[in-house]
Design a protein around this motif. Structure first.
Motif, mmCIF file in Angstrom:
data_model
loop_
_atom_site.group_PDB
_atom_site.id
_atom_site.type_symbol
_atom_site.label_atom_id
_atom_site.label_comp_id
_atom_site.label_asym_id
_atom_site.label_seq_id
_atom_site.Cartn_x
_atom_site.Cartn_y
_atom_site.Cartn_z
ATOM 1 N N PHE A 176 0.833 -1.206 0.000
ATOM 2 C CA PHE A 176 0.000 0.000 0.000
ATOM 3 C C PHE A 176 0.864 1.252 0.000
ATOM 4 O O PHE A 176 0.623 2.190 -0.768
ATOM 5 C CB PHE A 176 -0.926 -0.011 1.217
ATOM 6 N N LEU A 177 1.877 1.283 0.850
ATOM 7 C CA LEU A 177 2.742 2.455 0.934
ATOM 8 C C LEU A 177 3.461 2.697 -0.385
ATOM 9 O O LEU A 177 3.589 3.848 -0.834
ATOM 10 C CB LEU A 177 3.768 2.257 2.056
ATOM 11 N N ASP A 178 3.912 1.641 -1.024
ATOM 12 C CA ASP A 178 4.659 1.781 -2.277
ATOM 13 C C ASP A 178 3.796 2.330 -3.401
ATOM 14 O O ASP A 178 4.319 2.913 -4.363
ATOM 15 C CB ASP A 178 5.242 0.428 -2.698
ATOM 16 N N ASN A 179 2.478 2.155 -3.307
ATOM 17 C CA ASN A 179 1.579 2.588 -4.376
ATOM 18 C C ASN A 179 1.013 3.986 -4.176
ATOM 19 O O ASN A 179 0.186 4.433 -4.978
ATOM 20 C CB ASN A 179 0.428 1.589 -4.529
ATOM 21 N N LEU A 180 1.425 4.692 -3.146
ATOM 22 C CA LEU A 180 0.964 6.064 -2.951
ATOM 23 C C LEU A 180 1.491 6.952 -4.081
ATOM 24 O O LEU A 180 2.662 6.856 -4.472
ATOM 25 C CB LEU A 180 1.446 6.604 -1.607
ATOM 26 N N THR A 181 0.634 7.815 -4.598
ATOM 27 C CA THR A 181 1.018 8.688 -5.709
ATOM 28 C C THR A 181 0.636 10.133 -5.406
ATOM 29 O O THR A 181 -0.344 10.405 -4.698
ATOM 30 C CB THR A 181 0.323 8.264 -7.010
ATOM 31 N N ALA A 182 1.408 11.044 -5.939
ATOM 32 C CA ALA A 182 1.117 12.473 -5.778
ATOM 33 C C ALA A 182 -0.211 12.805 -6.453
ATOM 34 O O ALA A 182 -0.518 12.304 -7.542
ATOM 35 C CB ALA A 182 2.246 13.302 -6.378
ATOM 36 N N GLY A 183 -0.994 13.639 -5.785
ATOM 37 C CA GLY A 183 -2.279 14.055 -6.323
ATOM 38 C C GLY A 183 -3.446 13.182 -5.920
ATOM 39 O O GLY A 183 -4.599 13.560 -6.138
ATOM 40 N N ALA A 184 -3.179 12.022 -5.315
ATOM 41 C CA ALA A 184 -4.261 11.126 -4.893
ATOM 42 C C ALA A 184 -4.972 11.711 -3.674
ATOM 43 O O ALA A 184 -4.344 12.307 -2.794
ATOM 44 C CB ALA A 184 -3.710 9.748 -4.571
ATOM 45 N N PRO A 236 4.781 11.709 -2.128
ATOM 46 C CA PRO A 236 4.600 10.322 -1.673
ATOM 47 C C PRO A 236 5.667 9.855 -0.686
ATOM 48 O O PRO A 236 5.355 9.107 0.252
ATOM 49 C CB PRO A 236 4.654 9.516 -2.974
ATOM 50 N N ASP A 237 6.924 10.268 -0.871
ATOM 51 C CA ASP A 237 7.973 9.828 0.049
ATOM 52 C C ASP A 237 7.743 10.379 1.447
ATOM 53 O O ASP A 237 7.878 9.652 2.450
ATOM 54 C CB ASP A 237 9.352 10.264 -0.465
ATOM 55 N N LEU A 238 7.397 11.658 1.538
ATOM 56 C CA LEU A 238 7.121 12.250 2.846
ATOM 57 C C LEU A 238 5.842 11.668 3.455
ATOM 58 O O LEU A 238 5.750 11.488 4.672
ATOM 59 C CB LEU A 238 7.014 13.770 2.731
ATOM 60 N N MET A 239 4.857 11.369 2.609
ATOM 61 C CA MET A 239 3.623 10.766 3.102
ATOM 62 C C MET A 239 3.904 9.390 3.679
ATOM 63 O O MET A 239 3.381 9.020 4.740
ATOM 64 C CB MET A 239 2.610 10.660 1.958
ATOM 65 N N ARG A 240 4.752 8.610 3.007
ATOM 66 C CA ARG A 240 5.124 7.298 3.537
ATOM 67 C C ARG A 240 5.812 7.438 4.891
ATOM 68 O O ARG A 240 5.567 6.647 5.805
ATOM 69 C CB ARG A 240 6.032 6.569 2.537
ATOM 70 N N ARG A 241 6.660 8.436 5.009
ATOM 71 C CA ARG A 241 7.328 8.656 6.284
ATOM 72 C C ARG A 241 6.318 9.027 7.371
ATOM 73 O O ARG A 241 6.407 8.554 8.513
ATOM 74 C CB ARG A 241 8.381 9.754 6.147
ATOM 75 N N THR A 242 5.357 9.861 7.036
ATOM 76 C CA THR A 242 4.322 10.235 7.999
ATOM 77 C C THR A 242 3.565 9.015 8.503
ATOM 78 O O THR A 242 3.300 8.872 9.700
ATOM 79 C CB THR A 242 3.340 11.232 7.352
ATOM 80 N N LEU A 243 3.228 8.122 7.590
ATOM 81 C CA LEU A 243 2.427 6.954 7.958
ATOM 82 C C LEU A 243 3.214 5.929 8.764
ATOM 83 O O LEU A 243 2.612 5.101 9.462
ATOM 84 C CB LEU A 243 1.867 6.297 6.692
ATOM 85 N N THR A 244 4.543 5.961 8.680
ATOM 86 C CA THR A 244 5.358 4.959 9.380
ATOM 87 C C THR A 244 6.138 5.528 10.556
ATOM 88 O O THR A 244 6.633 4.759 11.388
ATOM 89 C CB THR A 244 6.345 4.298 8.409
ATOM 90 N N ARG A 283 5.807 19.173 5.565
ATOM 91 C CA ARG A 283 6.716 18.135 6.079
ATOM 92 C C ARG A 283 6.061 16.758 6.041
ATOM 93 O O ARG A 283 6.745 15.745 5.914
ATOM 94 C CB ARG A 283 7.138 18.454 7.511
ATOM 95 N N GLY A 284 4.746 16.736 6.151
ATOM 96 C CA GLY A 284 4.035 15.464 6.168
ATOM 97 C C GLY A 284 3.739 14.908 4.790
ATOM 98 O O GLY A 284 3.300 13.757 4.673
ATOM 99 N N GLY A 285 3.944 15.708 3.743
ATOM 100 C CA GLY A 285 3.692 15.231 2.394
ATOM 101 C C GLY A 285 2.231 15.217 1.993
ATOM 102 O O GLY A 285 1.839 14.466 1.090
ATOM 103 N N PHE A 286 1.406 16.079 2.630
ATOM 104 C CA PHE A 286 -0.027 16.096 2.318
ATOM 105 C C PHE A 286 -0.575 17.510 2.401
ATOM 106 O O PHE A 286 0.067 18.430 2.923
ATOM 107 C CB PHE A 286 -0.807 15.185 3.275
ATOM 108 N N ARG A 287 -1.783 17.680 1.880
ATOM 109 C CA ARG A 287 -2.505 18.943 1.964
ATOM 110 C C ARG A 287 -3.944 18.628 2.344
ATOM 111 O O ARG A 287 -4.598 17.822 1.678
ATOM 112 C CB ARG A 287 -2.457 19.666 0.617
ATOM 113 N N ILE A 288 -4.442 19.256 3.406
ATOM 114 C CA ILE A 288 -5.840 19.075 3.797
ATOM 115 C C ILE A 288 -6.719 19.743 2.748
ATOM 116 O O ILE A 288 -6.512 20.903 2.389
ATOM 117 C CB ILE A 288 -6.119 19.688 5.181
#
Length: 259
Positions: free
Chosen positions: A100-108, A226-234, A153-158
Motif C-alpha cells: 500500500f505504501l509503495d503505491n501512494l502517488t502524488a495528487g491522490a 509520496p515519500d514524505l507521506m510514507r514517512r508520515t504513515l510509518t 513536512r508530512g507530504g499532504f494537503r488538507i
C-alpha cells in the motif's frame, strides 16, 4: 511494514485496565514484539511502533498498530479479547502494509484519521523558559494540523470545501480568526485528557503523573509528496507517539465523492 487491527472486548476486566492507562497499554503493545523491550526506542531514521485507539461506539473500541514487524497479540486476546471464540484466526488481523505504501502517488485524494497530541510552546514573560502546553480549543487544535509547514513536512494537503458548501462566505473569519472548521474538510472530535504514571526504573522516586491531551482528526487530504507521506504513515506526527498519538491511517474515498 505491517498494519494490524484488534477489537477490544470492553466488557472484560483486563480490557478496562488497559484502556484506563496509556502507560499500561503502551507496555502491552510493545510486548507484542519478541525482539523489543517495552522501553526500546527506534534508532536513527528507523520506523517505530505506532498505535491508536478508535472509540467508534461504547462497545466498539479498535486498536490499530503500524510496525516494522508483525505482532503477536496473543496476550491481548487473553486479557481483552474473545479467547474462546477463535474460529477463523488468532483474534486480530495483520496485513502487509508495504505494498500500500509503495503505491501512494502524488495528487491522490484519501480520507484519513489521526489521533494526536496538539501542543505549542509558550512563555508568560520574556525571562521565563518556554513551556510545552496543549491546545485546548477545537479552533487551535484544528490550526495545529492545518499549519502549512506541518502539512508540507508530512507530504499532504488538507482539502478545502467547495465554496458553495461552506456555511460562511469564503469560509471567512470568526472574531478576527480564520474559521478553519468551515473552510476545510476536517473535523476534530473525541477530546480526551489522560493522567498516568510514567514507567520508571525500580527504586526510582515517583514523579508527577503525565497529563496528556489527545484529539482525533477525521478529514480528507491530497498526497503532495509520496515519500514524505510514507514517512508520515510509518513514523507518526507530533508528540507522545509512545502513548497512542501520531498514527495516521488512510481510507479510500467513496466513489464519486466531491469536496
Amino acid at each position: 511494514m505491517y498494519l494490524t487491527r484488534f477489537r477490544v472486548n470492553t466488557a472484560r476486566t483486563g480490557a478496562r485496565r488497559l484502556l484506563s492507562s496509556r502507560q499500561v497499554l503502551h507496555a502491552a503493545v510493545m510486548s507484542s514484539f519478541p525482539a523489543l523491550l517495552p522501553n526500546d526506542q527506534p534508532t536513527g531514521d528507523a520506523p517505530r511502533v505506532l498505535w491508536r485507539l478508535d472509540h467508534n461506539a461504547p462497545g466498539e473500541v479498535l486498536l490499530y498498530l503500524v510496525s516494522p514487524d508483525a505482532p503477536d497479540l496473543t496476550h491481548l486476546v487473553e486479557q481483552a479479547g474473545w479467547p474462546t471464540a477463535l474460529v477463523d484466526g488468532p483474534g486480530w488481523q495483520t496485513r502487509a502494509y508495504t505494498p500500500f505504501l509503495d503505491n501512494l502517488t502524488a495528487g491522490a485524494h484519501w480520507g484519513f484519521r489521526l489521533t494526536a497530541n496538539p501542543v505549542h510552546h509558550i512563555r508568560r514573560t520574556d525571562n521565563e523558559l518556554r513551556k510545552r502546553t496543549a491546545h485546548l480549543t477545537p479552533h487551535h487544535q484544528m490550526g495545529w494540523l492545518l499549519d502549512p509547514t506541518r502539512q508540507e513536512r508530512g507530504g499532504f494537503r488538507i482539502l478545502e470545501k467547495a465554496k458553495d458548501k461552506r456555511l460562511l462566505p469564503e469560509g471567512t473569519t470568526h472574531q478576527g480568526h480564520e474559521h478553519h472548521g468551515d473552510r476545510y474538510q476536517l473535523t476534530v472530535r473525541d477530546h480526551r485528557t489522560s493522567a498516568f504514571d510514567k514507567a520508571r526504573p525500580a527504586g526510582a522516586r515517583r514523579g508527577k503523573p503525565v497529563t496528556l491531551v489527545t484529539v482525533t482528526y477525521d478529514g480528507r487530504l491530497e498526497v503532495t509528496d509520496p515519500d514524505l507521506m510514507r514517512r508520515t504513515l510509518t513514523h507518526g506526527i507530533g508528540k507522545a507517539k509512545a502513548y497512542g498519538c501520531g498514527l495516521m491511517t488512510l481510507a479510500p474515498l467513496p466513489q464519486g465523492a466531491t469536496p
